[in-house]
Design an enzyme around this catalytic site. Structure first.
Site, PDB file in Angstrom:
ATOM      1  N   ASP A   7     180.934 149.075 107.939  1.00  0.00           N
ATOM      2  CA  ASP A   7     180.359 148.168 108.936  1.00  0.00           C
ATOM      3  C   ASP A   7     179.656 147.052 108.167  1.00  0.00           C
ATOM      4  OD1 ASP A   7     179.563 147.269 111.551  1.00  0.00           O
ATOM      5  OD2 ASP A   7     177.558 148.008 111.084  1.00  0.00           O
ATOM      6  N   GLU A  70     185.968 146.937 111.117  1.00  0.00           N
ATOM      7  CA  GLU A  70     186.200 146.165 112.340  1.00  0.00           C
ATOM      8  C   GLU A  70     186.644 144.756 111.978  1.00  0.00           C
ATOM      9  OE1 GLU A  70     183.078 145.986 115.232  1.00  0.00           O
ATOM     10  OE2 GLU A  70     183.112 148.152 115.565  1.00  0.00           O
ATOM     11  N   ASP A 142     174.579 150.935 111.917  1.00  0.00           N
ATOM     12  CA  ASP A 142     175.545 150.516 110.902  1.00  0.00           C
ATOM     13  C   ASP A 142     176.303 151.725 110.359  1.00  0.00           C
ATOM     14  OD1 ASP A 142     173.025 151.137 109.734  1.00  0.00           O
ATOM     15  OD2 ASP A 142     173.552 150.129 107.880  1.00  0.00           O
TER      16      ASP A 142
END
Length: 160
Positions: A7, A70, A142
């Site tokens: 992340d 992501e 996170d």
């Protein structure tokens, strides 16, 4: 197989190493997780160097096979988006230096693969992580976001 979920953030990059049995993708185990913290009192170069060196050490320590993250999204705040791009750039470089392939997923796909709802709240994602891995979802988002993107990747592999 060891998979790292990442992340990205310039302040606190979350990471999680998951191990999955190559013969049974339902056997997922959390190996370790953490955050790479940088101080906003340091220069951007110093902060990026810290992310690079710590992530490279993590990748080498856990013999990571693949990485997942992501896809980038653009924040309403241009400065925040720029700082995120810096962090993503150094993460991409580090993975390339370590010869680790990266798989990227949209935030909606990650949430949908974990909860069945592409617009799930972070608390719902944490709840499902607890059920999937039989652990307590603790720490910061996170870390849970890093775990979630790694699980999403495992589920994507499993589908093929």
């Amino acid at each position: 197989m060891n998979i790292i979920g990442i992340d990205p953030s310039l302040n606190s990059t979350g990471w999680a190493i998951l191990s999955v049995n190559d013969n049974n993708y339902n056997e997922i185990r959390l190996v370790n997780n953490g955050s790479i913290l940088t101080s906003n009192k340091k220069t951007i170069g110093e902060r990026l160097n810290k992310i690079y060196s710590e992530l490279l050490n993590i990748l080498n320590s856990y013999k990571v096979d693949t990485a997942s993250m992501e896809e980038i999204f653009i924040n309403k705040n241009p400065k925040s988006s720029t700082l995120l791009c810096y962090a993503r750039g150094i993460l991409l470089l580090t993975l390339d230096v370590a010869c680790i392939p990266l798989f990227e997923y949209s935030a909606n796909r990650v949430k949908k693969s974990i909860t069945g709802n592409g617009h799930a709240k972070k608390e719902q994602v944490c709840f499902m992580i607890e059920n999937i891995l039989n652990i307590k979802c603790y720490g910061t988002y996170d870390i849970s976001d890093a775990i979630a993107v790694a699980i999403c990747h495992i589920y994507s592999i499993k589908a093929f």
